[in-house]
Enzyme design. Sequence first.
Site, PDB file in Angstrom:
ATOM      1  CD  GLU A   1      47.436  49.950  42.258  1.00 55.68           C
ATOM      2  OE1 GLU A   1      47.345  48.962  41.497  1.00 55.68           O
ATOM      3  OE2 GLU A   1      46.875  50.010  43.359  1.00 55.68           O
TER       4      GLU A   1
ATOM      5  NE  ARG B   1      28.780  31.091  58.419  1.00 54.88           N
ATOM      6  CZ  ARG B   1      27.488  31.218  58.745  1.00 54.88           C
ATOM      7  NH1 ARG B   1      26.557  30.779  57.949  1.00 54.88           N
ATOM      8  NH2 ARG B   1      27.169  31.787  59.877  1.00 54.88           N
TER       9      ARG B   1
ATOM     10  CG  ASN C   1      40.565  44.568  44.980  1.00 53.18           C
ATOM     11  OD1 ASN C   1      39.911  43.619  45.406  1.00 53.18           O
ATOM     12  ND2 ASN C   1      41.878  44.574  44.979  1.00 53.18           N
TER      13      ASN C   1
ATOM     14  CB  THR D   1      45.814  44.088  52.824  1.00 48.22           C
ATOM     15  OG1 THR D   1      45.683  44.597  51.491  1.00 48.22           O
ATOM     16  CG2 THR D   1      46.264  45.213  53.733  1.00 48.22           C
ATOM     17  CB  THR D   2      49.405  44.627  49.052  1.00 48.84           C
ATOM     18  OG1 THR D   2      48.576  43.706  48.356  1.00 48.84           O
ATOM     19  CG2 THR D   2      50.731  44.759  48.352  1.00 48.84           C
TER      20      THR D   2
ATOM     21  NE  ARG E   1      45.305  35.863  52.787  1.00 45.24           N
ATOM     22  CZ  ARG E   1      46.140  36.765  53.302  1.00 45.24           C
ATOM     23  NH1 ARG E   1      45.691  37.972  53.598  1.00 45.24           N
ATOM     24  NH2 ARG E   1      47.388  36.484  53.539  1.00 45.24           N
TER      25      ARG E   1
ATOM     26  CG  HIS F   1      46.890  49.544  49.812  1.00 49.26           C
ATOM     27  ND1 HIS F   1      46.425  49.535  51.111  1.00 49.26           N
ATOM     28  CD2 HIS F   1      47.280  48.277  49.559  1.00 49.26           C
ATOM     29  CE1 HIS F   1      46.546  48.327  51.598  1.00 49.26           C
ATOM     30  NE2 HIS F   1      47.052  47.532  50.684  1.00 49.26           N
ATOM     31  N   GLY F   2      43.846  51.688  50.442  1.00 49.77           N
ATOM     32  CA  GLY F   2      43.331  52.431  51.587  1.00 49.77           C
ATOM     33  C   GLY F   2      42.534  53.674  51.223  1.00 49.77           C
TER      34      GLY F   2
ATOM     35  CG  HIS G   1      46.092  40.086  45.277  1.00 48.93           C
ATOM     36  ND1 HIS G   1      46.679  40.786  46.298  1.00 48.93           N
ATOM     37  CD2 HIS G   1      47.022  39.190  44.854  1.00 48.93           C
ATOM     38  CE1 HIS G   1      47.924  40.336  46.482  1.00 48.93           C
ATOM     39  NE2 HIS G   1      48.148  39.362  45.625  1.00 48.93           N
TER      40      HIS G   1
ATOM     41  CG  HIS H   1      37.878  42.795  51.041  1.00 49.69           C
ATOM     42  ND1 HIS H   1      38.761  41.770  51.278  1.00 49.69           N
ATOM     43  CD2 HIS H   1      38.530  43.928  51.374  1.00 49.69           C
ATOM     44  CE1 HIS H   1      39.895  42.268  51.735  1.00 49.69           C
ATOM     45  NE2 HIS H   1      39.790  43.569  51.797  1.00 49.69           N
TER      46      HIS H   1
ATOM     47  CD  GLU I   1      45.975  44.129  43.524  1.00 46.71           C
ATOM     48  OE1 GLU I   1      46.312  43.530  44.555  1.00 46.71           O
ATOM     49  OE2 GLU I   1      45.195  45.079  43.527  1.00 46.71           O
TER      50      GLU I   1
ATOM     51  NE  ARG J   1      47.205  37.326  50.021  1.00 46.12           N
ATOM     52  CZ  ARG J   1      47.959  38.365  50.377  1.00 46.12           C
ATOM     53  NH1 ARG J   1      47.589  39.606  50.065  1.00 46.12           N
ATOM     54  NH2 ARG J   1      49.058  38.189  51.046  1.00 46.12           N
TER      55      ARG J   1
HETATM   56  N1  PXP Z   1      46.043  48.206  44.896  1.00 44.37           N
HETATM   57  C1  PXP Z   1      46.747  47.139  45.339  1.00 44.37           C
HETATM   58  C2  PXP Z   1      48.033  46.817  44.690  1.00 44.37           C
HETATM   59  C3  PXP Z   1      46.252  46.339  46.396  1.00 44.37           C
HETATM   60  O1  PXP Z   1      46.970  45.274  46.817  1.00 44.37           O
HETATM   61  C4  PXP Z   1      45.010  46.653  46.965  1.00 44.37           C
HETATM   62  C5  PXP Z   1      44.459  45.788  48.049  1.00 44.37           C
HETATM   63  O2  PXP Z   1      44.140  44.536  47.544  1.00 44.37           O
HETATM   64  C6  PXP Z   1      44.307  47.763  46.456  1.00 44.37           C
HETATM   65  C7  PXP Z   1      44.863  48.531  45.444  1.00 44.37           C
HETATM   66  C8  PXP Z   1      42.978  48.158  46.985  1.00 44.37           C
HETATM   67  O3  PXP Z   1      43.125  48.583  48.299  1.00 44.37           O
HETATM   68  P1  PXP Z   1      41.852  48.785  49.203  1.00 44.37           P
HETATM   69  O4  PXP Z   1      41.174  47.456  49.309  1.00 44.37           O
HETATM   70  O5  PXP Z   1      42.416  49.269  50.495  1.00 44.37           O
HETATM   71  O6  PXP Z   1      40.982  49.794  48.505  1.00 44.37           O
END
Ligand code: PXP
Length: 239
Positions: free
Chosen positions: A151, A18, A7, A100-101, A49, A191-192, A43, A10, A70, A45
């Site tokens: 997922e 900036r 993903n 975040t989600t 953002r 996620h995480g 993603h 970030h 996403e 959004r």
């Molecule tokens: N899966 C989904 C559905 C998410 O919304 C996110 C965060 O954007 C991730 C996976 C990835 O999560 P992380 O950035 O914590 O690895």
Amino acid sequence: MAHLAVNVDHIATIREARGTDEPDPVLAAGIAELAGAEGIICHLRMDRRHVKDRDLELLRRTVKTKLNLEMAPAKELLDIALAIKPDVVTLVPERREELTTEGGLDVARNREEYGRITRTLKEAGIAVSFFIDPDPDQIRESVTAGADIIEINTREYSEARTEPDILREFEKIKEAAKLASKLKLRVHAGHGLNYVNVRRFASIPEIEEYSIGHSIIARTVMVGIDQAVREMVALVSQF
Ligand code: PXP
């Protein structure tokens, strides 16, 4: 053998700090693919953002593995997905104020709407994934709504701090993966997840893909800062 989808949100978050044009998530996606990632995720959004429409358009033209978009189940984004045609759309709930989600979709409550969106995407040749908590009811509802993939939201597991809590959350994920696979859904998870807590997943062969962003981008900064500083030191030391 499971694979990794990276993903790149970030990378765009840093760029937006900036409001400039670097670092570019499109370039990062190419490097991630060269390093062995088998998918790129972003993603888009509602508030744009981090990832922008321009990023998505360029990613579609450059990603050689699999592009997974996403998005919230909203008309505006559905139209974009139909125009861009990512390989996969992952439907996620979205709350404007969230960092975040926060949780998985409530498929039972939105069965009709998600079913309609899923049919439309599938008719356009796009595979559909539902981001859901590791809950048997949500898994069964996902089958009914026509999802190809689920997922599993690993957030509760990632945020658990004591061993009993970690184990309890992990067992939920394991059971969810088994049930989904039995019901012929393909299984992703994310996620995480980070370089430590992902190790336990070796015992869940049903999960075919891990969707990881934050920990990889955090490590990118740490493993890259040494070389980046050396290069600037070499530059200014010539003055
Ligand atoms: N899966 C989904 C559905 C998410 O919304 C996110 C965060 O954007 C991730 C996976 C990835 O999560 P992380 O950035 O914590 O690895």
